[in-house]
Enzyme design. Structure first.
Site, short mmCIF file in Angstrom:
data_model
loop_
_atom_site.label_atom_id
_atom_site.label_comp_id
_atom_site.label_asym_id
_atom_site.label_seq_id
_atom_site.Cartn_x
_atom_site.Cartn_y
_atom_site.Cartn_z
N ASN A 70 42.13 43.53 48.23
CA ASN A 70 42.06 44.98 48.24
C ASN A 70 43.17 45.71 48.55
O ASN A 70 43.68 46.66 47.96
CB ASN A 70 40.97 44.85 49.42
N ASP A 71 43.97 45.42 49.94
CA ASP A 71 45.11 46.36 50.12
C ASP A 71 46.24 46.34 49.30
O ASP A 71 46.87 47.29 49.06
CB ASP A 71 45.55 45.73 51.51
#
Lengths: 463, 100
Positions: A389-390
């Site tokens: 995600n990040d």
């Protein structure tokens, strides 16, 4: 054994450590390097039992206690290291580093108690240094462990006036250190240890989840320096060499890691104070997202010419490395160009994904580092993001002030289609909403990464 | 030991430490950190020395705790690093086997 021979053997152990670090820096020699390091440590440990330091005689005093304690250490350390899952390895390294720092602080305290008034000023200064840094390393590592193990929030913990509390604690730690040096005594030293433990906690709390690996590396370098300082107090050349080596290489490594994330070390440690706290919407999110079925994903993949797989921590949690390889093999067999886009800090530690995919025998040629893979995204039909995600969050580029701002990301939004395999809409480790999830060309497939991948593989086979 | 000799050892060790890891690919960051972490487990040597010197129960108790912690650090560190690297080795083998 006389001192010269003892020192020579100690020096050979030091050489082993240099060769170990050298070996660990190259993929082909890494494993041998680690074994050389272990050999050096074994030599260093064995030789102490055959050397009587001044005022002491052989066999060593308290020999039974010493051997008993070592056996207990072995019985705890070896099973922990052998049984830990790949996903939990970063926490374990943090914990091992913490206990090392704690050991150095204890050694310094005991030696101080024994020397009493007989200690020279230089020895007391070294002791104070060891106690402060060892305790900071110990409690700081425990906090990083708790963050990685998710025993506590992974977001930066910032409280009102936090920076003043931290600065105040640091000043009192240094003041107390000065007090120990000038007044000498057990009580000031114990207060110093307590304050340093507190400072270690406060120091790590504001660090955001994604930056934790950098902090582990920094604390690792700290512990090395404490070992060097206690080597000075104990008059051991070996400890000075080994500790300094770890301190220096750990510092460089910390810088390399920070660079890989596009952050300055200062920003990592104190970023939470300068950034505006972000309101993160957790739950209650009502914006529409497009979620697809495994069949939809399989169809998208089947008609792609080039697919880039972006693995993240979710892949590690689900232990899906073998399934993802099966999927990649299947796609390759269909004549589709498959590559893995590896972000340097995907997962919880730099290189985490490489370790994991290596376990599943993924061909080395398919692993592409960020700089290699980024220019190819415009020609990529599908970016398949598995539990990451990040590292693909565009906020790192376009939201100044968010905790990951400035971190280089994989430009998956340039690909024709983006598929996220996620467990839920929860934001990633850094706790930041990802706009890409709401992008019209994004398809979401919810569920455990391994279960989802298995379904996609099944759907792909039946196409 | 001569103070100057200690300073010399320290400075040289700093440069060696910088030099040996100056170019390392991000693939190896984790094992390298873990390996360096195991190396500072040699504080075990220091813990054994202070245990030998201990004359009171307090000193002995603290040294025993230090020995336990240091042993965990050292032995656990090397074992866990080896486990990480084992996987790289498997991959290396396959690469050399594969016809170019």
């Amino acid at each position: 054994m006389n001192r010269a021979i003892y020192d020579l053997i100690g020096l050979s152990a030091g050489v082993c450590f240099i060769l170990a670090l050298k070996g660990l820096s190259h993929p082909r020699t890494a494993r041998r390097g680690n074994l050389i390091g272990a050999l050096g440590a074994t030599i260093a440990t064995l030789v102490v039992f055959f050397y009587a330091s001044e005022g002491s005689s052989l066999p060593l005093n308290n020999l039974g206690w010493i051997l008993g304690a070592m056996v207990i250490g072995l019985l705890i350390g070896v099973p922990a290291a052998r049984k830990v899952q790949m996903t939990q390895m970063p926490q374990l390294v943090a914990l091992f580093n913490g206990v090392g720092g704690g050991a150095a602080a204890l050694v310094a305290i005991v030696e101080y108690l024994r020397l009493g008034d007989g200690a020279t000023v230089a020895e007391v200064v070294a002791t104070v240094f060891t106690v402060i840094v060892g305790c900071v390393s110990f409690s700081g590592s425990i906090i990083t462990f708790m963050k990685l193990q998710e025993l506590m929030t992974t977001r930066p913990v910032v409280f009102p006036g936090g920076r003043f509390v931290i600065a105040g604690t640091l000043v009192s730690v240094l003041g107390c250190g000065g007090w120990v040096i000038s007044a000498l005594g057990t009580t000031p030293l114990l207060i110093l240890a307590g304050l340093s433990l507190l400072f270690g906690v406060l120091f790590v709390l504001p660090v955001g989840g994604a930056d934790v690996p950098i902090v582990i590396s920094l604390l690792n370098a700290f512990t090395g320096l404490t070992v060097a300082a206690s080597g000075y107090v104990l008059d051991s050349t070996l400890l000075i060499i080994a500790g300094t080596l770890v301190g220096a290489s750990g510092t460089i490594l910390t810088r390399l890691m920070a660079e890989a994330m596009g952050r300055s070390l200062f920003g990592t440690l104190f970023g939470a104070f300068t950034a505006k706290p972000q309101d993160v919407a957790v739950g209650g999110e009502t914006r529409p997202v497009r979620s697809g079925s495994p069949d939809d994903v399989a169809i998208l993949l089947n008609y792609a010419r080039r697919v880039v797989i972006v693995p993240g921590f979710g892949l590690a949690v689900a232990q899906a490395q073998h399934t993802v390889r099966e999927l990649a093999d299947l796609l390759t067999a269909k004549g589709i160009d498959v590559a893995y886009g590896i972000h340097p800090v995907a997962g919880r530690m730099p290189g985490h994904m490489n370790v994991l995919l290596a376990e599943a025998n993924v061909p080395y040629e398919q692993l592409a580092e960020m700089d290699e893979v980024n220019p190819t995204f415009p020609q990529t039909d599908v970016a398949l993001i598995i539990g990451a995600n990040d590292v693909v969050n565009p906020a790192a580029k376009n939201t100044p002030g968010c905790p990951i701002y400035g971190m280089p990301i994989l430009d998956v939004s340039l690909a024709g289609n983006v598929i996220f395999l996620k467990r839920s809409m929860r934001p990633g480790f850094a706790g930041i909403e990802n706009e890409l999830l709401y992008d019209p060309k994004t398809t979401l497939l919810f569920g455990d990464a391994k279960a989802s991948l298995t379904k996609v593989v099944g759907a792909l086979k039946s196409l | 030991m001569e103070p100057m000799a200690i300073v010399a050892i320290f400075v040289l060790a700093v440069f060696v430490g910088f030099e040996v890891v100056s170019k390392v690919s991000s693939t190896l960051h984790t094992p390298l950190m873990s390996g360096a972490n195991a190396i500072h487990g040699v504080i075990l040597v220091g813990a054994i020395i202070v245990a030998d010197h201990s004359s009171t129960n307090l000193e002995l108790g603290l040294s025993v705790a230090a020995i336990i912690l240091a042993t965990i650090n050292m032995v656990g560190g090397f074992v866990v690093t080896d486990r990480m690297l084992e996987m790289f080795k498997g991959k290396g083998k396959e690469r050399t086997k594969a016809p170019k």
